[in-house]
Design a protein around this motif. Structure first.
Motif, PDB file in Angstrom:
ATOM      1  N   PRO A 390       0.836  -1.243  -0.061  1.00 52.51           N
ATOM      2  CA  PRO A 390      -0.024   0.040   0.215  1.00 52.51           C
ATOM      3  C   PRO A 390       0.814   1.304   0.049  1.00 52.51           C
ATOM      4  N   SER A 391       0.405   2.182  -0.621  1.00 51.42           N
ATOM      5  CA  SER A 391       1.118   3.379  -0.744  1.00 51.42           C
ATOM      6  C   SER A 391       1.795   4.049   0.502  1.00 51.42           C
ATOM      7  N   TRP A 392       0.736   3.729   1.140  1.00 53.65           N
ATOM      8  CA  TRP A 392       1.037   4.660   2.801  1.00 53.65           C
ATOM      9  C   TRP A 392       2.137   3.791   3.815  1.00 53.65           C
ATOM     10  N   THR A 393       2.203   2.495   3.399  1.00 53.27           N
ATOM     11  CA  THR A 393       3.013   1.551   3.998  1.00 53.27           C
ATOM     12  C   THR A 393       4.595   1.666   3.773  1.00 53.27           C
ATOM     13  N   PRO A 394       5.502   2.242   4.613  1.00 49.49           N
ATOM     14  CA  PRO A 394       6.696   2.117   4.609  1.00 49.49           C
ATOM     15  C   PRO A 394       7.226   0.812   3.870  1.00 49.49           C
ATOM     16  N   ASN A 395       8.188   0.751   2.842  1.00 46.73           N
ATOM     17  CA  ASN A 395       8.731  -0.509   2.428  1.00 46.73           C
ATOM     18  C   ASN A 395      10.000  -0.687   3.072  1.00 46.73           C
ATOM     19  N   LEU A 681      -6.236   6.195   2.255  1.00 49.25           N
ATOM     20  CA  LEU A 681      -4.987   6.229   1.778  1.00 49.25           C
ATOM     21  C   LEU A 681      -4.821   4.433   1.111  1.00 49.25           C
ATOM     22  N   VAL A 682      -4.272   4.091   0.029  1.00 55.50           N
ATOM     23  CA  VAL A 682      -4.480   2.739  -0.325  1.00 55.50           C
ATOM     24  C   VAL A 682      -3.106   2.501  -1.142  1.00 55.50           C
TER      25      VAL A 682
END
Length: 682
Positions: A390-395, A681-682
């Protein structure tokens, strides 16, 4: 065929296994051990043990040992450690994860592993000593360990220590003799490593190479070894037959850090000591002790201690991506005990969750713990496009540490620790753990991005595209931005709040000048003067102060043969300015030097950032991955605006944090929150 050892179920959630390593007078005799089951924190069954901290080296065991008379496979590195740790005449009690935790893939083994991972901090803190095994020795290991031990001994003492005392005198004499110098006081010792060990001679080169080999060991890069050293009450480093006290090692590194070449490697080496010191320093700030790895209540802490814990959180947020592990979930689970010790409330360890769910869980935990702040989203940026997260999750499978280049390669580091209040003092919505792939926030859409100007090589490695092309393309972008400003440049006031010159300077180098009101008049005058020099040169050939002939004379180029950016680049070249002699006046030279300083020391740090023009008339900056048509939003609980990309109605991808002049201190956040809407946010 030998019977395979099978782990018996542990009787309780606080049970751990220990191995009793059988002695041998023969160094290469087969390894034999027994298993002991004990209860942590149970004084009646307290068994002193040492815990091994090492790198597996391979995911599965390949070398057989005898465990309770049965065969158990261990990795080569684990086998080497057992050979070196085995006593000659007595048993040794050890805790080694690969042996003491069931590594099977059935449901019972996974449940056990979930439970044991949550106890890692306790396991290492309750050990009488943690043994850091770095593997077999390198040829330089013994002398490097001796050097670090001597340097560590001396630097560990306070500066006013009387070095005539024993054993300091012995160490001082040995160190002086070995390095052919005289150590009169602490300062000389501090300079010794730099001036002699690093700088001079063939022997010094051997020390440097040996130290680089030591700090390049995989142990320093692995996520699991973080908590193993952080929670240790006593620690010793083992490499082959050489050993070094952990405290002396870190004391010695205090000198190395001012001379050692690879600061990134050194940073990883010292991270554990920094974290351990922070946890020990602030563990009494909460009502419960950190040694008990249940979450502490930050609400009951003094504000200073609470702030220090939050700084630690930022430290770990950036560190996670730089550490290595075989299972991606371990980027979080490998630090689980550290997070819990600093008061971060996390869901239980569950290896059945996807990596996206695990990373999302900790991101939401940071939001809840930080007074409902969205600052963790700063490192969610995906410069090379969105991935499976998901775009809001830090990778955290990628590094979030600043690089060694003079320009920013993160898109967020300049916002870290900032005092901006773009969303006023609003608080984020308390995030729900479900659905795992979404984050519910409240936000105010400022407006769309009307135009973007960005270097064509932004985000690329200068070594690959060419350093000169990278620089030239940024000059192209800067010049295009100046031309595009148009009416903003000529206006008497910017967005009803201040003169345009402040908007332009802050947009170019907000990280340096966002607080220009705190600078004195002389500094402000210098900033503005250099900006005018820079702007005048960059609108060549339409310069106002210098002439086109001046720029062409200094550049020593034919305007009919080169384009504008190359002419500007050559005119800013220090060597060309210096060699121009009497061709141009001293005043012109001062202007060109001022333009050079403003561009190289300030503007160039944002070479990877785009210039933004909003539909509202605001200007700003964001990382190169934003697009025209994206939205600028103020999110409740965030210090800075964010660029969002709409994928469905009220559903957005997070693109990047942004600097928009005129909205960074809550100017547009509605006091009555009219216009604030629910955003997914997805």
């Amino acid at each position: 065929m030998a019977q395979t050892y099978v782990h018996e179920p542990l009787p309780s959630s606080r049970s751990i296994r220990l191995i009793s390593l059988a002695p041998s007078v023969t160094s290469n005799a087969p390894i034999q051990c027994d298993i002991i089951i004990v209860e942590l924190h149970d004084r009646r069954t307290k068994v002193p043990y040492e815990a091994l901290s090492y790198v597996w080296g391979s995911p599965t065991g390949t070398i057989p040992i005898r465990c309770k008379g049965m065969e158990l496979l261990v990795t080569p590195n684990c086998h080497d450690a057992l050979l070196h740790l085995r006593f000659r005449f007595s048993r040794r009690i050890l805790w080694i994860d690969a042996i003491c935790i069931d590594q099977g893939d059935d449901d019972r083994a996974i449940r056990e592993r979930n439970s044991q991972v949550q106890m890692m901090g306790d396991v290492y803190e309750n050990a009488s000593r943690v043994l850091i095994w770095l593997g077999l020795a390198h040829q330089s290991t013994p002398r490097v360990f001796r050097m670090l031990r001597m340097i560590g001994f001396v630097t560990y003492w306070p500066e006013g220590h009387d070095f005539a005392q024993r054993p300091a005198k012995i160490i001082r004499t040995a160190l002086s003799r070995r390095l052919q110098g005289t150590l009169k006081d602490f300062v000389h010792i501090k300079r010794l490593f730099v001036d002699i060990v690093i700088a001079n001679g063939k022997e010094s080169k051997g020390y440097t190479e040996g130290l680089q080999h030591l700090l390049g060991n995989r142990w320093f890069f692995r996520v699991w070894t973080m908590q193993e050293a952080v929670f240790a009450r006593k620690c010793v480093i083992l490499c082959g037959n050489s050993q070094l006290d952990w405290t002396l090692f870190n004391s010695a590194l205090g000198i190395v850090d001012i001379s050692f070449g690879d600061l990134g490697v050194l940073w990883l080496a010292t991270t554990r000591n920094v974290a351990g010191a922070q946890i020990r320093k602030y563990k009494n700030a909460a009502t419960s002790k950190v040694s008990d790895t249940s979450p502490t209540s930050r609400d009951k802490m003094p504000s200073k201690s609470k702030f220090e814990f939050e700084r630690m959180d930022v430290f770990w947020i950036r560190t996670l991506g730089h550490l290595q592990c075989s299972v991606p979930q371990d980027k979080v689970y490998g630090l689980y005990s550290i997070f819990r010790a600093t008061g971060l409330e996390l869901p239980d360890v569950d290896y059945k969750k996807t990596v996206q769910e695990v990373y999302g869980d900790i991101a939401k935990s940071f939001i809840r713990m930080h007074g409902r702040s969205l600052n963790v989203l700063l490192i969610s940026i995906r410069p090379q496009g969105h991935d499976d997260f998901p775009s809001w999750t830090p990778n955290w499978e990628m590094s979030h540490l600043p690089g060694k280049d003079v320009f920013d390669n993160t898109g967020n580091v300049f916002f870290e620790g900032s005092t901006y209040r773009a969303s006023g003092y609003s608080l984020a919505t308390t995030p729900s753990l479900t659905p795992a792939t979404e984050l519910q926030v409240r936000g105010f859409i400022v407006g769309g991005v009307r135009k973007i100007i960005v270097s064509s090589t932004a985000g690329k490695q200068p070594e690959l595209v060419g350093v000169r092309d990278f620089s030239l393309n940024f000059i192209v972008a800067c010049r295009a931005w100046l031309v595009q400003l148009g009416s903003i440049w000529e206006a008497e006031i910017y967005q009803g709040q201040g003169v345009p010159i402040n908007a332009l300077i802050n947009t170019l180098a907000f990280f340096e000048f966002s607080g220009t009101e705190d600078l004195d008049s002389e500094q402000l005058d210098q900033i503005e003067a250099r900006f005018h020099c820079w702007a005048d040169v960059f609108i060549y050939p339409d310069c106002d102060v210098v002439t086109t002939q001046d720029i062409e004379a200094v550049a020593q180029l034919d305007p009919s043969l080169v384009d504008y950016p190359k002419m500007i680049e050559a005119a800013l070249d220090v060597a060309n300015i210096r060699s121009s002699g009497d061709i141009v006046s001293d005043a012109v030279k001062r202007i060109l030097r001022g333009a050079n300083l403003f561009h190289s020391e300030l503007c160039f740090q944002l070479a990877n950032w785009a210039f933004l023009f909003l539909e509202t008339g605001h200007i700003g900056r964001a990382y190169f991955n934003c697009r025209e048509g994206d939205k600028v939003a103020l999110l409740a609980g965030s210090n800075v605006p964010f660029i969002l990309r709409e994928v469905e109605h009220h559903r957005y991808q997070l693109v990047a944090p942004a600097y928009i002049y005129g909205i960074m201190n809550g100017e547009l956040w509605p006091a009555d929150e009219i216009g604030v809407e629910d955003i997914t946010l997805v």
